[in-house]
Design a protein around this motif. Structure first.
Motif, mmCIF file in Angstrom:
data_model
loop_
_atom_site.group_PDB
_atom_site.id
_atom_site.type_symbol
_atom_site.label_atom_id
_atom_site.label_comp_id
_atom_site.label_asym_id
_atom_site.label_seq_id
_atom_site.Cartn_x
_atom_site.Cartn_y
_atom_site.Cartn_z
ATOM 1 N N PHE A 10 5.225 85.664 44.509
ATOM 2 C CA PHE A 10 5.984 86.454 43.539
ATOM 3 C C PHE A 10 6.056 85.749 42.193
ATOM 4 O O PHE A 10 5.792 86.349 41.153
ATOM 5 N N VAL A 11 6.368 84.476 42.207
ATOM 6 C CA VAL A 11 6.535 83.718 40.969
ATOM 7 C C VAL A 11 5.197 83.514 40.267
ATOM 8 O O VAL A 11 5.095 83.648 39.054
ATOM 9 N N LEU A 14 3.237 87.923 40.263
ATOM 10 C CA LEU A 14 3.887 89.133 39.773
ATOM 11 C C LEU A 14 4.626 88.945 38.450
ATOM 12 O O LEU A 14 4.552 89.821 37.588
ATOM 13 N N ILE A 15 5.307 87.859 38.280
ATOM 14 C CA ILE A 15 6.068 87.667 37.043
ATOM 15 C C ILE A 15 5.148 87.539 35.828
ATOM 16 O O ILE A 15 5.352 88.244 34.833
ATOM 17 N N PRO A 16 4.110 86.691 35.858
ATOM 18 C CA PRO A 16 3.228 86.627 34.677
ATOM 19 C C PRO A 16 2.512 87.944 34.384
ATOM 20 O O PRO A 16 2.368 88.328 33.221
ATOM 21 N N SER A 18 3.592 90.975 35.035
ATOM 22 C CA SER A 18 4.553 91.923 34.462
ATOM 23 C C SER A 18 4.892 91.561 33.019
ATOM 24 O O SER A 18 5.063 92.452 32.180
ATOM 25 N N VAL A 19 4.978 90.281 32.698
ATOM 26 C CA VAL A 19 5.251 89.867 31.320
ATOM 27 C C VAL A 19 4.087 90.258 30.416
ATOM 28 O O VAL A 19 4.292 90.779 29.316
ATOM 29 N N THR A 22 4.064 94.085 29.913
ATOM 30 C CA THR A 22 5.144 94.491 29.019
ATOM 31 C C THR A 22 4.770 94.193 27.568
ATOM 32 O O THR A 22 5.017 95.003 26.669
#
Length: 52
Positions: A10-11, A14-16, A18-19, A22
């Motif tokens: 996830f870290v 998914l986070i990068p 999604s950033v 966006t």
């Protein structure tokens, strides 16, 4: 152990992603808004007839 792997996935993934997505959407929206504003402010200018 499975929970730790899920958190790492996830870290790291998914986070990068999604950033970045966006940021891409925000850039597209900002670009379109500024493009329309420029066309509206300089309506009637002969420079608008020059192809991009």
């Amino acid at each position: 152990m499975l929970g730790g792997i899920a958190i790492i996935v996830f870290v790291v993934l998914l986070i990068p992603v999604s950033v970045l997505m966006t940021g891409a959407v925000a850039s597209a929206v900002l670009g379109e808004v500024l493009h329309r504003d420029g066309k509206r402010r300089h309506e009637g200018s002969e420079l608008l007839d020059i192809p991009d």
